[in-house]
Design an enzyme around this catalytic site. Structure first.
Site, PDB file in Angstrom:
ATOM      1  N   ASP A 142       0.818  -1.205   0.000  1.00 50.93           N
ATOM      2  CA  ASP A 142       0.000   0.000   0.000  1.00 50.93           C
ATOM      3  C   ASP A 142       0.858   1.263   0.000  1.00 50.93           C
ATOM      4  OD1 ASP A 142      -2.874   1.176   0.593  1.00 50.93           O
ATOM      5  OD2 ASP A 142      -1.484   2.168   1.957  1.00 50.93           O
ATOM      6  N   SER A 170      -4.950   2.145  -1.062  1.00 53.02           N
ATOM      7  CA  SER A 170      -4.588   1.423  -2.287  1.00 53.02           C
ATOM      8  C   SER A 170      -4.972  -0.046  -2.178  1.00 53.02           C
ATOM      9  CB  SER A 170      -3.091   1.569  -2.566  1.00 53.02           C
ATOM     10  OG  SER A 170      -2.773   2.904  -2.885  1.00 53.02           O
ATOM     11  N   ASP A 171      -4.700  -0.657  -1.031  1.00 51.73           N
ATOM     12  CA  ASP A 171      -5.096  -2.050  -0.829  1.00 51.73           C
ATOM     13  C   ASP A 171      -6.601  -2.228  -0.963  1.00 51.73           C
ATOM     14  OD1 ASP A 171      -2.692  -3.415  -0.362  1.00 51.73           O
ATOM     15  OD2 ASP A 171      -2.636  -2.819   1.738  1.00 51.73           O
ATOM     16  N   PHE A 172      -7.348  -1.410  -0.258  1.00 55.83           N
ATOM     17  CA  PHE A 172      -8.780  -1.657  -0.169  1.00 55.83           C
ATOM     18  C   PHE A 172      -9.527  -1.185  -1.408  1.00 55.83           C
ATOM     19  CE2 PHE A 172      -7.278  -2.195   4.098  1.00 55.83           C
ATOM     20  CZ  PHE A 172      -7.997  -3.301   4.516  1.00 55.83           C
ATOM     21  N   GLY A 175      -9.237  -4.085  -3.729  1.00 54.23           N
ATOM     22  CA  GLY A 175     -10.173  -5.136  -3.335  1.00 54.23           C
ATOM     23  C   GLY A 175     -11.597  -4.823  -3.742  1.00 54.23           C
TER      24      GLY A 175
END
Length: 388
Positions: A142, A170-172, A175
């Site tokens: 992230d 960025s991660d979520f 997702g």
């Protein structure tokens, strides 16, 4: 049919080859909506299992992203385990993976292997920079994606050092894009169409949610600047300090600006020409802050925010997570759920934030122990039909 009981994705089978955040979050969203998600972990487990806080041997971070899943430990470099993984995917509807590009191909589990054998498969790859291109082989977390995609350039105080967004956006975001794209492609498959390979680059999805920043750049040719809590096109629209704490107000139009002026006892400010539009106020926002700061410094947040709410001005305290989760609206929305970790530790988690037909989405709060379902899968006795 009660979609909260049956699940909008009821009957959908998902095999997840993911670790840490972006991919597991994608898989959990699918599980929240009723999909049967089988998480394939290496013998040592998803690395997130080792992230604190750990209670009685179980990570609360891991629990927050892996509810409602089953877990099997497979050594995918072992031929028998690879063949088992293939058979599970061939029985499934969706595969989600967040390895570096090329890893799944080397393991014999890439899209090219499945596309001819199961053309209706929805195969979703989440990676740092995508499956092709000059940076495809790079890894990313992230932090590095926020840096590469511009987030850190607009986050923080104007003269401060680079900082990341405190939430791993960025991660979520990756997702969320992954889960949305999977659901869209499943709709096509259910209508009789083909599946396909979904390529979700964290770099791209992080740029995509920066629509206001990229459009500012396209329109002006200039990079957006760090403004702390302030806004490039509105003022007053930032955090301020009252006598007993910090709060934020967002006066995004002339009517709201006039309301702010009345609350602080200076209605004449609303009639001044140099503050007569959003653009003009944004150009004078330092001046406006200098005017408002002493007014707020002699007021307490409670009565002040009550006045702002009564005047229709969007406002909020700067909450920590303790206060955010205790907010009456959070309680009304039933966001916090009691959770029992394997081993018996009692904790809490945040459930699915969406309501459908007047009620929150009901989620499966069962948490898998590492490899809990491996033996049943090896025996292959109704692998997808037996009890969890």
């Amino acid at each position: 049919m009660d979609v909260n009981k049956q699940g909008l994705l009821g009957g959908v089978r998902v095999v997840e080859f993911c670790q840490i955040a972006a991919g597991p979050f994608c898989g959990m969203l699918l599980a929240d909506y009723g999909a049967d998600v089988l998480k394939i972990e290496p013998p040592q487990g998803d690395g997130l299992r080792q992230w604190p806080p750990i209670q009685q041997g179980y990570s609360e971070n891991f629990a927050s992203l892996n509810r409602g899943k089953r877990s099997a430990c497979l050594d995918l470099k072992n031929e028998a385990d690879r063949d088992l993984a293939r058979s599970l995917v061939l029985e499934a509807d969706v595969l989600v993976e967040n390895n570096r590009p090329g890893v799944m191909d080397r393991l014999g589990l890439g899209w090219d292997w499945f596309r001819e054998r199961k053309p209706e498969l929805v195969y979703c790859s989440i990676s740092a920079y995508g499956q092709t291109g000059p940076r495809a082989g790079e890894g990313g977390f992230d932090l590095t994606i926020q840096a590469a995609a511009g987030v850190m350039s607009v986050t923080g105080e104007p003269d401060g050092e680079p900082v990341k967004c405190g939430v791993p956006v960025s991660d979520f975001t990756a997702g969320l894009y992954g889960a949305f794209s999977i659901a869209a492609m499943l709709a096509r498959v259910r209508a009789g169409g083909a599946g396909g390979h979904i390529d979700v680059p964290m770099f791209s999805t992080t740029l995509a949610i920066a629509a206001l920043q990229t459009s500012e750049y396209f329109g002006t040719g200039r990079n957006p600047r760090k403004l702390g809590s302030a806004h490039p096109r509105n003022a007053p629209y930032q955090a301020y300090r009252a006598r007993d704490g910090w709060f934020a107000i967002a006066a995004g139009n002339n009517k709201l600006w006039a309301s702010v002026c009345r609350v602080v006892g200076h209605p004449e400010w609303a009639g001044e020409e140099r503050y007569g539009s959003n653009a003009l106020r944004a150009a004078h926002q330092a001046e406006i802050k200098h005017m408002l700061d002493p007014e707020f410094a002699q007021r307490d947040t409670g009565p002040l925010l009550d006045e702002f709410r009564a005047a229709g001005v969007p406002c909020a305290l700067i909450n920590g997570y303790d206060d955010a989760l205790a907010d009456p609206q959070a309680k009304h929305l039933q966001l916090t759920l009691a959770l029992t970790l394997p081993g018996g530790h009692q904790t809490r988690t945040v459930g699915n934030p969406v309501w459908i037909n007047g009620a929150p989405v009901q989620v499966d709060l069962d948490l898998p122990e590492l490899g809990q379902h491996t033996q049943a899968l090896r025996e292959h006795s109704a692998a997808w039909k037996g009890p969890r």
